[in-house]
Design a protein around this motif. Structure first.
Motif, PDB file in Angstrom:
ATOM      1  N   LEU A   1     -19.014 120.803  33.576  1.00  0.00           N
ATOM      2  CA  LEU A   1     -17.801 120.076  33.933  1.00  0.00           C
ATOM      3  C   LEU A   1     -17.775 119.734  35.417  1.00  0.00           C
ATOM      4  O   LEU A   1     -17.206 118.715  35.823  1.00  0.00           O
ATOM      5  CB  LEU A   1     -16.565 120.908  33.577  1.00  0.00           C
ATOM      6  N   ASP A   2     -18.409 120.579  36.218  1.00  0.00           N
ATOM      7  CA  ASP A   2     -18.418 120.356  37.663  1.00  0.00           C
ATOM      8  C   ASP A   2     -19.393 119.250  38.066  1.00  0.00           C
ATOM      9  O   ASP A   2     -19.307 118.725  39.171  1.00  0.00           O
ATOM     10  CB  ASP A   2     -18.781 121.660  38.379  1.00  0.00           C
ATOM     11  N   GLN A   3     -20.328 118.916  37.177  1.00  0.00           N
ATOM     12  CA  GLN A   3     -21.296 117.855  37.452  1.00  0.00           C
ATOM     13  C   GLN A   3     -21.012 116.692  36.502  1.00  0.00           C
ATOM     14  O   GLN A   3     -21.710 116.478  35.513  1.00  0.00           O
ATOM     15  CB  GLN A   3     -22.729 118.377  37.256  1.00  0.00           C
ATOM     16  N   GLY A   4     -19.947 115.958  36.814  1.00  0.00           N
ATOM     17  CA  GLY A   4     -19.430 114.968  35.881  1.00  0.00           C
ATOM     18  C   GLY A   4     -20.379 113.839  35.535  1.00  0.00           C
ATOM     19  O   GLY A   4     -20.311 113.282  34.442  1.00  0.00           O
ATOM     20  N   PHE A   5     -21.273 113.470  36.456  1.00  0.00           N
ATOM     21  CA  PHE A   5     -22.140 112.320  36.218  1.00  0.00           C
ATOM     22  C   PHE A   5     -23.569 112.719  35.849  1.00  0.00           C
ATOM     23  O   PHE A   5     -24.471 111.896  35.885  1.00  0.00           O
ATOM     24  CB  PHE A   5     -22.165 111.418  37.453  1.00  0.00           C
ATOM     25  N   GLY A   6     -23.771 113.973  35.509  1.00  0.00           N
ATOM     26  CA  GLY A   6     -25.095 114.416  35.096  1.00  0.00           C
ATOM     27  C   GLY A   6     -24.973 115.556  34.103  1.00  0.00           C
ATOM     28  O   GLY A   6     -23.908 116.161  33.933  1.00  0.00           O
ATOM     29  N   GLY A   7     -26.052 115.876  33.431  1.00  0.00           N
ATOM     30  CA  GLY A   7     -26.021 116.967  32.478  1.00  0.00           C
ATOM     31  C   GLY A   7     -25.634 116.513  31.082  1.00  0.00           C
ATOM     32  O   GLY A   7     -25.619 115.333  30.754  1.00  0.00           O
ATOM     33  N   VAL A   8     -25.288 117.490  30.251  1.00  0.00           N
ATOM     34  CA  VAL A   8     -24.973 117.227  28.853  1.00  0.00           C
ATOM     35  C   VAL A   8     -23.556 116.680  28.712  1.00  0.00           C
ATOM     36  O   VAL A   8     -23.311 115.704  28.006  1.00  0.00           O
ATOM     37  CB  VAL A   8     -25.134 118.515  28.023  1.00  0.00           C
ATOM     38  N   ILE A   9     -22.602 117.314  29.379  1.00  0.00           N
ATOM     39  CA  ILE A   9     -21.212 116.854  29.361  1.00  0.00           C
ATOM     40  C   ILE A   9     -21.021 115.936  30.554  1.00  0.00           C
ATOM     41  O   ILE A   9     -20.926 116.387  31.697  1.00  0.00           O
ATOM     42  CB  ILE A   9     -20.235 118.049  29.435  1.00  0.00           C
ATOM     43  N   ARG A  10     -20.974 114.647  30.306  1.00  0.00           N
ATOM     44  CA  ARG A  10     -20.893 113.692  31.408  1.00  0.00           C
ATOM     45  C   ARG A  10     -19.789 112.683  31.175  1.00  0.00           C
ATOM     46  O   ARG A  10     -19.368 112.431  30.057  1.00  0.00           O
ATOM     47  CB  ARG A  10     -22.226 112.964  31.588  1.00  0.00           C
ATOM     48  N   ILE A  11     -19.320 112.126  32.270  1.00  0.00           N
ATOM     49  CA  ILE A  11     -18.298 111.085  32.214  1.00  0.00           C
ATOM     50  C   ILE A  11     -18.926 109.826  31.623  1.00  0.00           C
ATOM     51  O   ILE A  11     -19.975 109.383  32.095  1.00  0.00           O
ATOM     52  CB  ILE A  11     -17.735 110.816  33.617  1.00  0.00           C
ATOM     53  N   PRO A  12     -18.318 109.237  30.599  1.00  0.00           N
ATOM     54  CA  PRO A  12     -18.930 108.064  29.964  1.00  0.00           C
ATOM     55  C   PRO A  12     -18.890 106.839  30.864  1.00  0.00           C
ATOM     56  O   PRO A  12     -17.945 106.629  31.629  1.00  0.00           O
ATOM     57  CB  PRO A  12     -18.075 107.862  28.710  1.00  0.00           C
ATOM     58  N   SER A  13     -19.929 106.041  30.768  1.00  0.00           N
ATOM     59  CA  SER A  13     -19.999 104.796  31.521  1.00  0.00           C
ATOM     60  C   SER A  13     -19.372 103.627  30.770  1.00  0.00           C
ATOM     61  O   SER A  13     -19.291 102.517  31.301  1.00  0.00           O
ATOM     62  CB  SER A  13     -21.461 104.458  31.832  1.00  0.00           C
ATOM     63  N   GLN A  14     -18.906 103.872  29.534  1.00  0.00           N
ATOM     64  CA  GLN A  14     -18.428 102.789  28.686  1.00  0.00           C
ATOM     65  C   GLN A  14     -17.283 101.978  29.289  1.00  0.00           C
ATOM     66  O   GLN A  14     -17.257 100.743  29.137  1.00  0.00           O
ATOM     67  CB  GLN A  14     -18.014 103.347  27.315  1.00  0.00           C
ATOM     68  N   PRO A  15     -16.298 102.609  29.973  1.00  0.00           N
ATOM     69  CA  PRO A  15     -15.230 101.780  30.565  1.00  0.00           C
ATOM     70  C   PRO A  15     -15.759 100.713  31.514  1.00  0.00           C
ATOM     71  O   PRO A  15     -15.329  99.554  31.461  1.00  0.00           O
ATOM     72  CB  PRO A  15     -14.363 102.812  31.294  1.00  0.00           C
ATOM     73  N   LEU A  16     -16.700 101.076  32.372  1.00  0.00           N
ATOM     74  CA  LEU A  16     -17.257 100.092  33.295  1.00  0.00           C
ATOM     75  C   LEU A  16     -18.145  99.084  32.562  1.00  0.00           C
ATOM     76  O   LEU A  16     -18.157  97.896  32.919  1.00  0.00           O
ATOM     77  CB  LEU A  16     -18.042 100.797  34.391  1.00  0.00           C
ATOM     78  N   ARG A  17     -18.871  99.530  31.566  1.00  0.00           N
ATOM     79  CA  ARG A  17     -19.712  98.599  30.814  1.00  0.00           C
ATOM     80  C   ARG A  17     -18.849  97.582  30.065  1.00  0.00           C
ATOM     81  O   ARG A  17     -19.186  96.400  29.995  1.00  0.00           O
ATOM     82  CB  ARG A  17     -20.602  99.375  29.822  1.00  0.00           C
ATOM     83  N   ASP A  18     -17.749  98.051  29.492  1.00  0.00           N
ATOM     84  CA  ASP A  18     -16.832  97.110  28.826  1.00  0.00           C
ATOM     85  C   ASP A  18     -16.234  96.123  29.823  1.00  0.00           C
ATOM     86  O   ASP A  18     -16.044  94.944  29.499  1.00  0.00           O
ATOM     87  CB  ASP A  18     -15.716  97.897  28.126  1.00  0.00           C
ATOM     88  N   ALA A  19     -15.949  96.631  31.030  1.00  0.00           N
ATOM     89  CA  ALA A  19     -15.400  95.746  32.064  1.00  0.00           C
ATOM     90  C   ALA A  19     -16.415  94.671  32.462  1.00  0.00           C
ATOM     91  O   ALA A  19     -16.064  93.502  32.634  1.00  0.00           O
ATOM     92  CB  ALA A  19     -14.980  96.562  33.284  1.00  0.00           C
ATOM     93  N   VAL A  20     -17.677  95.067  32.565  1.00  0.00           N
ATOM     94  CA  VAL A  20     -18.720  94.112  32.941  1.00  0.00           C
ATOM     95  C   VAL A  20     -18.813  92.983  31.914  1.00  0.00           C
ATOM     96  O   VAL A  20     -19.004  91.802  32.272  1.00  0.00           O
ATOM     97  CB  VAL A  20     -20.081  94.830  33.091  1.00  0.00           C
ATOM     98  N   LEU A  21     -18.655  93.327  30.625  1.00  0.00           N
ATOM     99  CA  LEU A  21     -18.748  92.302  29.584  1.00  0.00           C
ATOM    100  C   LEU A  21     -17.618  91.285  29.664  1.00  0.00           C
ATOM    101  O   LEU A  21     -17.747  90.158  29.158  1.00  0.00           O
ATOM    102  CB  LEU A  21     -18.732  92.971  28.213  1.00  0.00           C
ATOM    103  N   GLN A  22     -16.526  91.647  30.312  1.00  0.00           N
ATOM    104  CA  GLN A  22     -15.372  90.736  30.409  1.00  0.00           C
ATOM    105  C   GLN A  22     -15.436  89.862  31.665  1.00  0.00           C
ATOM    106  O   GLN A  22     -14.646  88.929  31.776  1.00  0.00           O
ATOM    107  CB  GLN A  22     -14.076  91.535  30.434  1.00  0.00           C
ATOM    108  N   LEU A  23     -16.335  90.188  32.582  1.00  0.00           N
ATOM    109  CA  LEU A  23     -16.378  89.459  33.841  1.00  0.00           C
ATOM    110  C   LEU A  23     -16.994  88.068  33.655  1.00  0.00           C
ATOM    111  O   LEU A  23     -17.944  87.884  32.890  1.00  0.00           O
ATOM    112  CB  LEU A  23     -17.190  90.238  34.879  1.00  0.00           C
ATOM    113  N   GLY A  24     -16.453  87.096  34.373  1.00  0.00           N
ATOM    114  CA  GLY A  24     -16.993  85.750  34.353  1.00  0.00           C
ATOM    115  C   GLY A  24     -16.536  84.906  33.195  1.00  0.00           C
ATOM    116  O   GLY A  24     -16.971  83.760  33.063  1.00  0.00           O
ATOM    117  N   LYS A  25     -15.655  85.434  32.343  1.00  0.00           N
ATOM    118  CA  LYS A  25     -15.220  84.659  31.166  1.00  0.00           C
ATOM    119  C   LYS A  25     -13.936  83.891  31.489  1.00  0.00           C
ATOM    120  O   LYS A  25     -13.200  84.225  32.370  1.00  0.00           O
ATOM    121  CB  LYS A  25     -15.002  85.591  29.984  1.00  0.00           C
TER     122      LYS A  25
END
Length: 254
Positions: free
Chosen positions: A230-254
């Motif tokens: 939990l203390d290493q949010g962007f690495g390891g087995v339990i990680r913060i998902p990148s999906q919110p930013l990836r979904d945001a990228v798909l909406q850009l430029g439209k």
């Protein structure tokens, strides 16, 4: 060291202490391991166990708070990216280059933050400095020359959101390090090792005892693993998902 390596070391240390306690019992005179001694040890180790539980609770709370703060920061960052893009879209075709730079910046951020995952489609091939692409977005928005009140309002809103986004990026970087002081973990492991060794002095020497001691050590080391993950949010087995930013990228430029 990784969370798995540290938790494995904790498991070995605590279980070894427990085994040492079981094997050391025959070396003590009977007067040192009688019922009165057992009651005293149980009382003192109960205090140690209570303190250990309190500290473990504090560590879990600290790690969970850090994890939640980073996850919420990513969600807000994704929302800010979309809001900025929509504001620039309403500004007009003059903001086309700023929107393209915004998308490159978002893609670059995903690649840097989650390097083990595939980059979003259209990510620039060459990464730049940590804030290089974001600075380009800011410069392009400031360089716009609004001709109407609507454009001036839209530009001001975009600049405000970009300021908030910059603060979020800084907060995420500040949360990137560990929030768990190493001395806390060292003390916790030491207390647990002493407690397991003390209780095992009065345990019978058979297979069931060793299995139970191992299971207890495994549970404790699993708790340490959870805290570190939990203390290493962007690495390891339990990680913060990148999906919110990836979904945001798909909406850009439209």
């Amino acid at each position: 060291m990784s969370a798995l390596a540290i938790s494995t070391a904790v498991l070995v240390c605590i279980f070894a202490s427990a085994v040492a306690g079981v094997r050391l019992r025959p070396r003590f005179p009977d007067a040192h391991v009688n019922a009165d001694t057992k009651d005293t040890v149980t009382l003192i180790m109960g205090v140690v166990g209570t303190l250990t539980g309190i500290v473990l609770g504090l560590l879990v709370t600290s790690a969970k708070s850090s994890f939640d703060a980073q996850r919420d920061g990513v969600a807000r960052l994704a929302a800010n990216v979309v809001v900025t893009d929509r504001a620039l879209a309403h500004y007009g075709p003059e903001a086309r280059e700023a929107r393209a730079a915004l998308r490159d910046s978002a893609c670059d951020l995903v690649r840097r933050t989650w390097p083990a995952e595939p980059a979003p489609p259209g990510t620039p091939a060459e990464p730049v400095g940590a804030d290089g692409r974001y600075d380009e977005v800011y410069d392009r928005v400031l360089a716009l020359q609004p001709k109407t009140d609507a454009q001036r309002t839209t530009q001001a809103q975009a600049v405000t959101v970009l300021h908030d986004t910059a603060q979020l990026r800084g907060q995420l970087r500040s949360h990137g390090g560990s929030s768990i002081p190493p001395v806390f973990l060292v003390l916790i492991v030491a207390w647990l090792a002493v407690m397991f060794a003390a209780y095992s002095l009065f345990a019978p020497r058979h297979a069931t005892t060793f299995v139970v001691l191992f299971l207890g050590a495994f549970v404790v080391s699993s708790a340490v693993f959870l805290i570190l993950e939990l203390d290493q949010g962007f690495g390891g087995v339990i990680r913060i998902p990148s999906q919110p930013l990836r979904d945001a990228v798909l909406q850009l430029g439209k």
